[in-house]
Structure formats: structure tokens, C-alpha cells
Design a protein around this motif. Structure first.
Motif, short mmCIF file in Angstrom:
data_model
loop_
_atom_site.label_atom_id
_atom_site.label_comp_id
_atom_site.label_asym_id
_atom_site.label_seq_id
_atom_site.Cartn_x
_atom_site.Cartn_y
_atom_site.Cartn_z
N MET A 1 -18.19 -13.57 12.30
CA MET A 1 -17.15 -12.53 12.32
C MET A 1 -15.76 -13.17 12.21
SD MET A 1 -18.23 -9.47 12.37
CE MET A 1 -19.88 -8.80 12.36
N SER A 2 -14.89 -12.49 11.55
CA SER A 2 -13.53 -13.03 11.36
C SER A 2 -12.58 -12.44 12.38
CB SER A 2 -13.03 -12.67 9.96
OG SER A 2 -13.87 -13.24 9.01
N ASP A 3 -11.52 -13.20 12.66
CA ASP A 3 -10.50 -12.69 13.57
C ASP A 3 -9.66 -11.61 12.92
OD1 ASP A 3 -11.24 -14.43 15.51
OD2 ASP A 3 -9.74 -15.95 15.02
N ILE A 4 -9.44 -11.79 11.63
CA ILE A 4 -8.51 -10.91 10.92
C ILE A 4 -9.20 -10.31 9.69
CG2 ILE A 4 -6.27 -10.77 9.74
CD1 ILE A 4 -5.49 -13.37 11.28
N LEU A 51 -2.97 -20.92 6.87
CA LEU A 51 -2.38 -21.22 8.18
C LEU A 51 -3.46 -21.61 9.19
CD1 LEU A 51 0.19 -18.29 8.23
CD2 LEU A 51 0.69 -20.72 7.93
N GLY A 52 -4.74 -21.42 8.78
CA GLY A 52 -5.83 -21.80 9.67
C GLY A 52 -6.55 -20.60 10.27
N GLY A 53 -6.24 -19.39 9.82
CA GLY A 53 -6.89 -18.19 10.36
C GLY A 53 -8.24 -17.94 9.72
N LYS A 54 -9.13 -17.30 10.50
CA LYS A 54 -10.45 -16.92 9.98
C LYS A 54 -10.32 -15.50 9.45
CE LYS A 54 -15.14 -17.54 11.32
NZ LYS A 54 -15.95 -16.71 12.17
N VAL A 55 -10.40 -15.35 8.12
CA VAL A 55 -10.05 -14.06 7.53
C VAL A 55 -11.17 -13.51 6.66
CG1 VAL A 55 -8.75 -15.22 5.69
CG2 VAL A 55 -8.27 -12.85 6.15
N ASN A 56 -11.31 -12.19 6.72
CA ASN A 56 -12.31 -11.47 5.95
C ASN A 56 -11.54 -10.57 4.99
OD1 ASN A 56 -14.51 -9.62 5.36
ND2 ASN A 56 -13.71 -8.33 7.01
N PHE A 57 -11.79 -10.72 3.68
CA PHE A 57 -11.05 -9.94 2.69
C PHE A 57 -11.96 -8.83 2.17
CE2 PHE A 57 -9.40 -9.75 -1.87
CZ PHE A 57 -8.32 -8.94 -1.54
N ILE A 58 -11.47 -7.60 2.23
CA ILE A 58 -12.25 -6.43 1.80
C ILE A 58 -11.60 -5.88 0.53
CG2 ILE A 58 -13.00 -4.11 2.43
CD1 ILE A 58 -12.62 -5.06 5.41
N LYS A 76 -11.88 -21.23 -2.79
CA LYS A 76 -11.03 -22.41 -2.64
C LYS A 76 -10.22 -22.35 -1.33
CE LYS A 76 -7.36 -23.12 -5.30
NZ LYS A 76 -6.67 -22.89 -6.56
N ASN A 77 -9.90 -21.14 -0.91
CA ASN A 77 -9.09 -20.99 0.31
C ASN A 77 -9.93 -20.68 1.55
OD1 ASN A 77 -6.09 -21.18 -0.40
ND2 ASN A 77 -6.92 -19.95 -2.07
N ASN A 78 -11.25 -20.91 1.44
CA ASN A 78 -12.16 -20.67 2.58
C ASN A 78 -12.10 -19.24 3.11
OD1 ASN A 78 -13.13 -23.34 2.71
ND2 ASN A 78 -11.16 -23.93 3.63
N ILE A 79 -12.04 -18.28 2.19
CA ILE A 79 -12.02 -16.87 2.61
C ILE A 79 -13.40 -16.28 2.32
CG2 ILE A 79 -10.99 -14.60 2.19
CD1 ILE A 79 -8.44 -16.16 1.35
N ASP A 80 -13.95 -15.61 3.32
CA ASP A 80 -15.26 -14.99 3.21
C ASP A 80 -15.25 -13.98 2.05
OD1 ASP A 80 -17.73 -14.05 3.78
OD2 ASP A 80 -17.38 -13.91 5.95
N ILE A 81 -16.23 -14.08 1.11
CA ILE A 81 -16.23 -13.15 -0.03
C ILE A 81 -17.34 -12.11 0.07
CG2 ILE A 81 -15.11 -14.67 -1.71
CD1 ILE A 81 -18.03 -15.10 -2.83
N LYS A 82 -18.08 -12.11 1.21
CA LYS A 82 -19.22 -11.19 1.24
C LYS A 82 -18.78 -9.73 1.25
CE LYS A 82 -20.32 -11.04 6.20
NZ LYS A 82 -19.22 -11.82 6.77
N ASN A 83 -17.55 -9.47 1.58
CA ASN A 83 -17.07 -8.09 1.60
C ASN A 83 -16.22 -7.71 0.39
OD1 ASN A 83 -18.35 -7.22 4.00
ND2 ASN A 83 -16.99 -8.60 5.10
N VAL A 84 -16.31 -8.55 -0.65
CA VAL A 84 -15.64 -8.21 -1.91
C VAL A 84 -16.69 -7.62 -2.84
CG1 VAL A 84 -14.36 -9.11 -3.89
CG2 VAL A 84 -13.96 -10.06 -1.59
N ASN A 125 -20.67 -1.99 5.54
CA ASN A 125 -20.67 -3.34 6.15
C ASN A 125 -19.26 -3.80 6.47
OD1 ASN A 125 -23.43 -3.64 6.04
ND2 ASN A 125 -23.35 -4.33 3.90
N GLN A 126 -18.35 -3.45 5.55
CA GLN A 126 -16.95 -3.87 5.71
C GLN A 126 -16.36 -3.24 6.97
OE1 GLN A 126 -18.52 -3.08 2.94
NE2 GLN A 126 -17.92 -4.58 1.40
#
Ligand code: ADP
Length: 299
Positions: A1-4, A51-58, A76-84, A125-126
Motif C-alpha cells: 500500500m502507498s502512503d499517497i 522526494l522519497g514518497g511511496k506513491v500510487n498513481f491512478i 523509472k521513477n519507482n511509481i506503482d503502475i498497477k492502478n494505471v 481496486n484503485q
């Protein structure tokens, strides 16, 4: 789970830098062009991740070259893509950007593409992920019923909610009670209040008007002048950092990313604002939007 969790769009920014922004009917010879990642939602997610945040992009993209640019950028920016979500029948968004290289100012035309067809029913899911986040950040680039539903869900689940009301457009009263932080720039603040903002006093008048609408905390970003914050009680005015701005595209996104990250690590509001102001200032010293977001080591 992501913080943001960030709900928003990705677009490929096709930007042209030149000696001025051409007037209607005018042709000019520019200096440089670039194709890079953009879209307020994606830029804000990239800012948070760097900045180091754990982020989920929808979001939603097409299965085309720019869709691939979206996936490459997120990975490349370590952003979770499962919700794209990806739909081969739709186009990934594109923005045409004209930049004045002397002032860094811009004019932009955004074609939203795939996310304009987002529906609440696509996002089971998002929405679960939003409920488990600490912070929910969004803008006004996806359909409004989806934005409102996600804001309400986030609020009901105890998230801190941030609405960056960009691009400015009419929102109902129901939005206001579900927003903790409202982050318009000067033009957007004028749209919602009818007050033209050129100084701190006018920013304060606009903020008071927005607080009366039921929004809890307002931050008006003032471009090269900085920002003004109020929760109806505490007021904070910060000057912008003095930097050599070459392209202000995405400055507001860097600011919102910095704010969300600061709040997620429970920094007090003044520190969040100082941090976001710095992140945004640095972003203006590089060309592009997503690619101009600074890393934590640059701050
Ligand atoms: P937007 O990009 O949404 O139009 P603003 O232009 O208000 O937003 O900029 C957002 C933030 O970016 C400002 O509050 C400030 O922190 C920073 N910023 C913008 N322009 C400059 C500049 N020329 N110099 C330093 N900081 C800037």
C-alpha cells in the motif's frame, strides 16, 4: 500500500521554447523542442516519488507510443503502475506547450485523451488503495464525478485530501466539504473568488472568501512571488526562493507534490510550505515538467 494516492492524468508534453509566445496569427522561429512526460497528476506523482514518497498513481492511458512513455516514466521513477488502466482503443493525452525562454512563462493546450472516459465503476481496486492511503491528491483533469467520488471516499476513510483546482472550472458545494487543502494558483483563485490577486492583501481577501465556502485550508501559489496560506486562523506568507527560472511549466505540480510529501511525513504546516516552495522553485530551473521535478538530494 502507498502512503499517497494521486488521481490524475498523464500527457506527453510537446514543448517549444522560443524568444516569445507567438500571438494569434504569428509565426516565430524557436530555439528548442522537447517531448517529455507531463499531465498534472503524473508530474505530482513523479515529484513525490523523487522526494522519497511511496506513491500510487491512478490514471488511464492508451496503448500507443505516448502510453509507453507514460509507463517508462512511472517505472523509472519507482511509481506503482498497477492502478494505471490501459485501453487500446483510446489515445494517450498530449499537451502542446509554448514557452518564452526569457521569462520561463508558458501557454498550454491539453488534450486529455484516455482519462476523459474514466468511470467510477472502472476504479474498484484503485478506490481500495485510496482508502488505505494517508494522503489523497488530485486535480481537475479527470471527469468531475470521478474526482468527487474519490475525494469523498478518501475523506470518509480518514485521508488528508488535497485538491489542486487546475485547470480551474466550476465545482459544486459538495466538493468544498471534502477538501482539506485547496491549492489554486493566482489565476485559479481569481476564478473561484472573482478577486484579482496581485499582492498579499488581495491573496488574503481571496483566501477568506474560500474559507467561507467551507474549505478548511487554502494555499494560493503566487508564482515568482511565493505563496499565501491560511486556515482561517494561522496565516503564512512565504516569498519564492530566488532562482534563475527558465521554464515554470509544472511548478505548481512540484509544489503540490512537495506539500503532499511533507504532510505524509507529518511535518508541521510551515515546514511543509517551506519545503514545497523550495521543491517548486528548483523545478523552474530545468526545462520540462515531469523531467524537471527535483530529487530529494537537490533540495
Ligand atoms: P502554477 O505552475 O500552477 O501556475 P505558480 O506559478 O503559482 O503555479 O508556481 C507554483 C510555485 O512554484 C510558487 O508558489 C513558487 O513556490 C514556485 N515558483 C514559480 N515560479 C517561480 C519563480 N520564477 N521563482 C521561484 N519560484 C517559483
Amino acid at each position: 500500500m502507498s502512503d499517497i494516492s494521486v488521481l490524475g492524468i498523464f500527457v506527453a508534453d510537446v514543448s517549444f521554447s522560443g524568444p516569445k509566445i507567438p500571438a494569434v496569427g504569428e509565426t516565430i522561429l524557436g530555439n528548442k523542442y522537447n517531448v517529455g512526460p507531463g499531465g498534472k497528476g503524473c508530474n505530482q506523482a513523479v515529484a513525490i516519488a523523487r522526494l522519497g514518497g511511496k506513491v500510487n498513481f491512478i490514471s488511464k492511458i492508451g496503448k500507443d507510443d505516448y502510453g509507453q512513455l507514460a509507463l517508462d516514466t512511472l517505472k523509472k521513477n519507482n511509481i506503482d503502475i498497477k492502478n494505471v488502466l490501459q485501453d487500446e482503443n483510446l489515445q494517450t493525452g498530449v499537451a502542446g506547450i509554448l514557452v518564452d525562454k526569457n521569462s520561463g512563462k508558458n501557454a498550454i493546450n491539453v488534450i486529455v485523451g484516455a482519462p476523459s472516459s474514466l468511470k467510477i465503476s472502472d476504479l474498484d481496486n484503485q478506490i481500495k488503495e485510496i482508502k488505505n492511503s494517508k494522503i489523497f491528491l488530485t486535480q481537475l483533469e479527470v471527469p468531475k464525478n470521478v474526482t468527487l467520488h474519490c475525494l469523498k471516499t478518501a475523506k470518509a476513510s480518514g485521508c488528508i485530501t488535497i485538491l489542486n483546482p487546475a485547470p480551474a472550472s466550476e465545482i459544486t458545494k459538495e466538493f468544498f466539504s471534502n477538501i482539506d487543502y485547496f491549492t489554486p494558483n493566482e489565476t485559479e483563485a481569481e476564478f473561484y473568488t472573482g478577486i484579482k490577486i496581485t499582492n498579499e492583501k488581495e491573496a488574503k481577501q481571496a483566501v477568506d472568501k474560500l474559507i467561507h465556502l467551507g474549505i478548511k485550508k487554502i494555499i494560493i501559489t503566487l508564482g515568482e512571488k511565493g505563496l499565501f496560506y491560511s486556515d482561517g486562523n494561522e496565516e503564512i506568507y512565504l516569498k519564492a526562493n530566488s532562482v534563475k527560472a527558465i521554464d515554470t511549466t509544472g511548478a505548481g505540480d512540484a509544489f503540490n507534490g512537495g506539500l503532499a510529501f511533507g504532510l505524509s511525513i507529518k511535518k508541521p504546516i510551515r515546514e511543509c510550505l517551506e519545503f514545497a516552495n523550495k521543491v517548486a522553485g528548483i523545478s523552474t530551473t530545468k526545462l520540462g515538467a515531469g523531467d524537471a521535478m527535483p530529487f530529494i538530494k537537490d533540495i
